[in-house]
Enzyme design. Structure first.
Site, PDB file in Angstrom:
ATOM      1  N   HIS A 187      10.195   4.541   9.115  1.00 53.91           N
ATOM      2  CA  HIS A 187       9.248   3.449   8.887  1.00 53.91           C
ATOM      3  C   HIS A 187       9.984   2.201   8.446  1.00 53.91           C
ATOM      4  CE1 HIS A 187       9.688   5.758   5.163  1.00 53.91           C
ATOM      5  NE2 HIS A 187       9.569   4.609   4.524  1.00 53.91           N
ATOM      6  N   HIS A 247       9.438  -1.200   6.200  1.00 59.34           N
ATOM      7  CA  HIS A 247       8.601  -1.913   5.234  1.00 59.34           C
ATOM      8  C   HIS A 247       8.562  -3.384   5.642  1.00 59.34           C
ATOM      9  CE1 HIS A 247       8.708   1.236   1.957  1.00 59.34           C
ATOM     10  NE2 HIS A 247       9.757   1.621   2.670  1.00 59.34           N
TER      11      HIS A 247
HETATM   12  P1  AMP Z   1      10.435   5.123   1.547  1.00 63.16           P
HETATM   13  O1  AMP Z   1      10.956   5.147   0.140  1.00 63.16           O
HETATM   14  O2  AMP Z   1      11.093   4.067   2.393  1.00 63.16           O
HETATM   15  O3  AMP Z   1      10.460   6.490   2.197  1.00 63.16           O
HETATM   16  O4  AMP Z   1       8.944   4.642   1.424  1.00 63.16           O
HETATM   17  C1  AMP Z   1       7.827   5.434   1.633  1.00 63.16           C
HETATM   18  C2  AMP Z   1       6.647   4.568   1.344  1.00 63.16           C
HETATM   19  O5  AMP Z   1       5.488   5.238   1.783  1.00 63.16           O
HETATM   20  C3  AMP Z   1       6.453   4.282  -0.171  1.00 63.16           C
HETATM   21  O6  AMP Z   1       6.520   2.877  -0.383  1.00 63.16           O
HETATM   22  C4  AMP Z   1       5.072   4.849  -0.467  1.00 63.16           C
HETATM   23  O7  AMP Z   1       4.338   4.063  -1.363  1.00 63.16           O
HETATM   24  C5  AMP Z   1       4.439   4.887   0.926  1.00 63.16           C
HETATM   25  N1  AMP Z   1       3.387   5.871   1.081  1.00 63.16           N
HETATM   26  C6  AMP Z   1       3.446   7.193   0.782  1.00 63.16           C
HETATM   27  N2  AMP Z   1       2.278   7.798   1.087  1.00 63.16           N
HETATM   28  C7  AMP Z   1       1.463   6.838   1.588  1.00 63.16           C
HETATM   29  C8  AMP Z   1       0.136   6.827   2.072  1.00 63.16           C
HETATM   30  N3  AMP Z   1      -0.621   7.929   2.109  1.00 63.16           N
HETATM   31  N4  AMP Z   1      -0.384   5.657   2.508  1.00 63.16           N
HETATM   32  C9  AMP Z   1       0.362   4.522   2.467  1.00 63.16           C
HETATM   33  N5  AMP Z   1       1.619   4.476   2.032  1.00 63.16           N
HETATM   34  C10 AMP Z   1       2.175   5.605   1.587  1.00 63.16           C
END
Ligand code: AMP
Length: 141
Positions: free
Chosen positions: A98, A100
């Site tokens: 993903h 951001h």
């Molecule tokens: P990363 O640290 O790059 O793996 O970021 C994962 C991101 O996913 C974090 O910023 C979380 O807040 C976000 N996240 C996890 N679960 C959900 C969800 N159900 N809906 C939206 N964002 C999420």
């Protein structure tokens, strides 16, 4: 078992979806760095940059531009950060690739204290040579 983002793609759990096309979906991060912080997620599962096909990464970037323009137009963002965490050491928590897309506002104070390290004399040249050697091998693959 499906990861959390696959569940969002399949509409098995809710998300604040802001954009979708054949290859990606984008929704608001549940724990935003700034209001409007969005994630751009490929529908075809891969973990991160290391196993992602280049085409998947290209689709993520295309969609990130669309989302960035949308955040600027809708929220009046003055800028955006694109951040992709790849691997646990880089802070990756969800192992479904993903991007951001974080809207930024002048003087918002986000990411205020970046850490920097210093090279010893000649160290950056040595390091660049080490990296170039691997990349030039990769280029001939
Ligand atoms: P990363 O640290 O790059 O793996 O970021 C994962 C991101 O996913 C974090 O910023 C979380 O807040 C976000 N996240 C996890 N679960 C959900 C969800 N159900 N809906 C939206 N964002 C999420």
């Amino acid at each position: 078992m499906n990861d959390i983002f696959e569940k969002i793609i399949a509409r098995e759990i809710p998300a604040a979806i802001i954009y979708e096309n054949d290859s990606v979906i984008s929704f608001l991060d549940i724990r935003p760095t700034n209001k409007g912080h969005a994630l751009v997620v490929p529908k075809q599962k891969c973990e991160n940059i290391f196993d992602a096909p280049v085409e998947t990464l290209a689709n993520m970037i295309r969609a990130s531009k669309i989302v960035a323009e949308g955040l600027r137009a809708s929220l009046g963002a003055d800028g955006v950060n694109l951040v992709m965490n790849n691997g646990a050491a880089a802070g990756q928590e969800v192992f479904h690739a993903h991007m951001h897309v974080i809207p930024r506002f002048t003087n918002d104070g986000v990411f205020e204290t970046p850490k920097h390290v210093a090279y010893d004399a000649g160290e950056s040249d040595t390091l660049a040579e080490k990296i170039r050697a691997v990349l030039s091998e990769a280029a001939t693959d």
